[in-house]
Scaffold this motif. Structure first.
Motif, PDB file in Angstrom:
ATOM      1  N   VAL A  29       0.841  -1.190   0.000  1.00 48.64           N
ATOM      2  CA  VAL A  29       0.000   0.000   0.000  1.00 48.64           C
ATOM      3  C   VAL A  29       0.876   1.240   0.000  1.00 48.64           C
ATOM      4  O   VAL A  29       1.903   1.290   0.681  1.00 48.64           O
ATOM      5  CB  VAL A  29      -0.953   0.010   1.219  1.00 48.64           C
TER       6      VAL A  29
ATOM      7  N   LEU B  63      -2.450  -0.989  -3.635  1.00 51.96           N
ATOM      8  CA  LEU B  63      -3.442  -0.082  -3.072  1.00 51.96           C
ATOM      9  C   LEU B  63      -2.848   1.308  -2.920  1.00 51.96           C
ATOM     10  O   LEU B  63      -1.723   1.464  -2.438  1.00 51.96           O
ATOM     11  CB  LEU B  63      -3.905  -0.597  -1.699  1.00 51.96           C
TER      12      LEU B  63
ATOM     13  N   VAL C  60      -3.793   4.886  -1.031  1.00 50.27           N
ATOM     14  CA  VAL C  60      -4.656   5.594  -0.096  1.00 50.27           C
ATOM     15  C   VAL C  60      -4.325   7.080  -0.188  1.00 50.27           C
ATOM     16  O   VAL C  60      -3.265   7.524   0.261  1.00 50.27           O
ATOM     17  CB  VAL C  60      -4.476   5.093   1.353  1.00 50.27           C
TER      18      VAL C  60
ATOM     19  N   TYR D  52      -8.749   0.159   6.363  1.00 47.44           N
ATOM     20  CA  TYR D  52      -8.288  -1.228   6.221  1.00 47.44           C
ATOM     21  C   TYR D  52      -9.453  -2.139   5.835  1.00 47.44           C
ATOM     22  O   TYR D  52      -9.309  -3.025   4.975  1.00 47.44           O
ATOM     23  CB  TYR D  52      -7.638  -1.706   7.517  1.00 47.44           C
TER      24      TYR D  52
ATOM     25  N   ALA E 207     -10.233  -1.772   2.247  1.00 48.07           N
ATOM     26  CA  ALA E 207      -9.183  -2.353   1.410  1.00 48.07           C
ATOM     27  C   ALA E 207      -9.250  -3.871   1.349  1.00 48.07           C
ATOM     28  O   ALA E 207      -8.760  -4.471   0.378  1.00 48.07           O
ATOM     29  CB  ALA E 207      -7.812  -1.933   1.941  1.00 48.07           C
TER      30      ALA E 207
END
Length: 276
Positions: free
Chosen positions: A5, A77, A79, A233, A236
């Motif tokens: 991430v 991922l 963020v 989280y 995700a």
């Protein structure tokens, strides 16, 4: 294979809490921030790369993504957490402050997202999570610029989710509302508050009412950065195609009003919050 991430705005608050949580759950973490040389806690963790990324500096965005891929092989991922809140009377807010708010909260998110999409397309997979705000669902006075930026972010997030669906790339929005403790948000918003009491005295009475109302909201605040990180989280890892994830205490009923009332009833309800 461990997933990776990349998190923006990881020097404090929600970004730092999310970095810790993903790392604790076995992810490789690329924790990005404007001043990585000041970070000491995250740099001590294995499989966690601290790297410079300023969302207003496109070269730093490209360099951070490249550094993450070089270190961990791929990114699964993104963020988009970096952001801040410009507050104050609109008439007293300079064009430069408005531009900066959108440069960080909207154009910065777009630039980071665009910079990583080639990688997600190559992998035929990937997920973008944008950390939004209740201010993207309802509006509050003295936060007109911040609300405008978060409404723009919500529109971008929803439309992008449709655009990328056929490519196997997910897009989600995590929406803290009601205020988050343990972040620098309130401190920066207070320091940047735009008001000119000498030149614009007509607003003084309204500002006094608004401050009382905001004081009640802040007193009721219960959410922490870790609470928000937990929802990030969840978004995700839950495997769902849900677009929006709300986190917070709707003690003042703003979210409920926005979603349950007709338009004029909602406006009347919100006006009443600051009428006396």
């Amino acid at each position: 294979m461990k997933k990776t991430v990349l998190i923006t705005g990881a020097s404090s608050g929600i970004g730092k809490a999310a970095s810790r949580l993903f790392h604790a759950n076995g992810w490789n973490v690329i924790a990005t921030m404007r001043s990585p040389e000041k970070e000491t806690e995250l740099t001590a963790l294995a499989d966690l790369l601290v790297v410079r990324l300023d969302v207003q500096d496109r070269d730093s965005i490209d360099s951070a993504i490249k550094a993450g891929i070089d270190r961990f092989g791929r990114i699964d991922l993104l963020v988009n957490n970096a952001g801040y809140g410009q507050s104050g009377i609109f008439e007293a807010t300079s064009r430069e402050k408005i531009q900066q708010q959108f440069d960080v909260n909207v154009f910065g998110v777009m630039d980071v997202t665009r910079a990583i999409l080639w990688h997600f397309r190559a992998n035929k997979a990937g997920l973008v999570i944008n950390v939004s705000s209740g201010a993207g669902l309802f509006t509050l006075p003295t936060l007109s610029i911040y609300c405008a930026s978060k409404f723009a972010l919500e529109g971008f997030t929803e439309a992008l989710s449709y655009e990328l669906l056929a490519l196997g790339i997910g897009v989600k929005s995590v929406i803290p509302h009601g205020g988050v403790a343990q972040t620098g948000f309130q401190e920066r918003a207070g320091a940047d508050f735009a008001v000119d009491p000498a030149g614009l005295p007509d607003y003084n009475e309204f500002l006094q009412r608004a401050q009382r109302s905001f004081g009640a909201m802040i007193a009721a605040r219960m959410m922490t950065s870790s609470d928000v990180a937990g929802v990030i989280y969840e978004a995700a890892t839950d495997g769902r195609d849900q677009l929006r994830y709300l986190v917070g205490d709707d003690a003042r009923g703003f979210v409920k009003a926005r979603r349950s009332m007709d338009d004029q009833a909602y406006v009347d309800f919100m006006r009443g919050q600051f009428a006396g």
